[in-house]
Design an enzyme around this catalytic site. Structure first.
Site, PDB file in Angstrom:
ATOM      1  CE  LYS A  25      11.796 -33.823  14.956  1.00  0.00           C
ATOM      2  NZ  LYS A  25      12.836 -33.134  14.245  1.00  0.00           N
TER       3      LYS A  25
ATOM      4  CE1 TYR B 199      13.575 -35.898  17.209  1.00  0.00           C
ATOM      5  CE2 TYR B 199      15.265 -34.478  17.265  1.00  0.00           C
ATOM      6  CZ  TYR B 199      14.790 -35.332  16.557  1.00  0.00           C
ATOM      7  OH  TYR B 199      15.066 -35.823  15.418  1.00  0.00           O
TER       8      TYR B 199
END
Length: 288
Positions: free
Chosen positions: A161, A133
């Site tokens: 992400k 992420y």
């Protein structure tokens, strides 16, 4: 196998400062029927920083109990101490989850080699799939594409992400994606753009609302029906900014309480409930 579609970074409901499992079960049952690809509890939207270690494990346990293997589950497990992150992953491994979502180390601002070694160390200690992420405006450090390419070569690092906040960096990654690697946007407003440039999906807090429409946008783009997808996307694009006008997930929780999906829109400090002005706007635009 790639990670695709609309993933829900599900909120953590609170009532009287305790975890509200009655509401949580209601949410799991509700969203299971909406066409999403899976759940991601204990992310930023799940207010992970304000949960105790006991609550962290209990949330995983309840997620699996209520989900009943209907949808895949990735758990948010991140931090800025690599050894502590690995310890928490070991707890998550007791449950039948598909993998983890793990944020770039924040606050201590490692260089690119430090980021690489952090995720490499995690990957070596677990058989679980890992979605990295990248969100520099929260962590203080950007994971550069070169680092993403290096890490994508590790077998169980399955995707990213992407909240880089840099459209050029995002576009370059989407135009030259790593092999067998999923690029999922966490910037809800960039969902349509990410998909049309070859991305695999999104981890979208705003998909707590109008969930089927987000799923349908994904389906239409995969069917190459861009015209229909854009028509569906425009009204979504208009309401998304309202949900981020004040700190996430407070606006989403306000909506969910109004829709009777949760009993309380309570958030834990340092977050606070949304302003009356935003409530009025949400009432007139999203909940009308």
């Amino acid at each position: 196998m790639q990670i695709t579609g609309v993933w829900l970074p599900i909120i953590t409901p609170f009532k009287d400062n305790k975890l509200d499992y009655q509401s949580y079960k209601r949410l799991i049952d509700h969203y299971t029927e909406k066409g999403i690809s899976g759940f991601i509890p204990l992310g930023t939207t799940g207010e992970c920083p304000v949960l105790s270690d006991y609550e962290f494990e209990e949330m995983i346990e309840k997620t699996m109990e209520y989900n009943k293997n209907r949808l895949p589950v990735y758990i948010g497990v991140g931090g800025n101490c690599t050894s502590q992150v690995i310890k928490k992953i070991k707890i998550a491994e007791y449950y039948e989850i598909k993998g983890i979502l793990s944020v770039c180390p924040y606050y201590n601002r490692p260089n690119q080699e430090g980021i690489y070694q952090h995720f490499k160390s995690i990957a070596e200690e677990t058989p679980l799939n890992i979605i990295m992420y990248n969100i520099p405006y929260r962590t203080g450090v950007n994971m550069e594409n070169e680092t993403i390419y290096r890490l994508s070569e590790i077998n169980n690092i399955a995707g990213l992400k992407d909240c880089s906040g840099n459209i050029k960096q995002t576009a370059e990654l989407l135009m030259n994606p790593p092999k067998d690697f999923s690029i999922l946007t966490g910037e809800d407003l960039l969902f349509f753009l990410t998909l049309t440039m070859g991305g695999q999906g999104g981890i979208l807090s705003s998909a707590h609302l109008k969930t089927e429409q987000f799923v349908e946008v994904y389906n239409k783009i995969k069917e190459n029906d861009l015209e229909a997808a854009l028509k569906l996307w425009k009204p979504l694009y208009d309401f998304i900014p309202l949900l981020f006008k004040e700190p996430n997930p407070a606006p989403v929780k306000y909506c969910l309480e109004k829709l009777s999906l949760i009993d309380s829109d309570e958030v834990r400090l340092p977050l606070t409930e949304i302003s009356d002005q935003l409530k009025d706007k949400i009432n007139s635009i999203i909940l009308k």
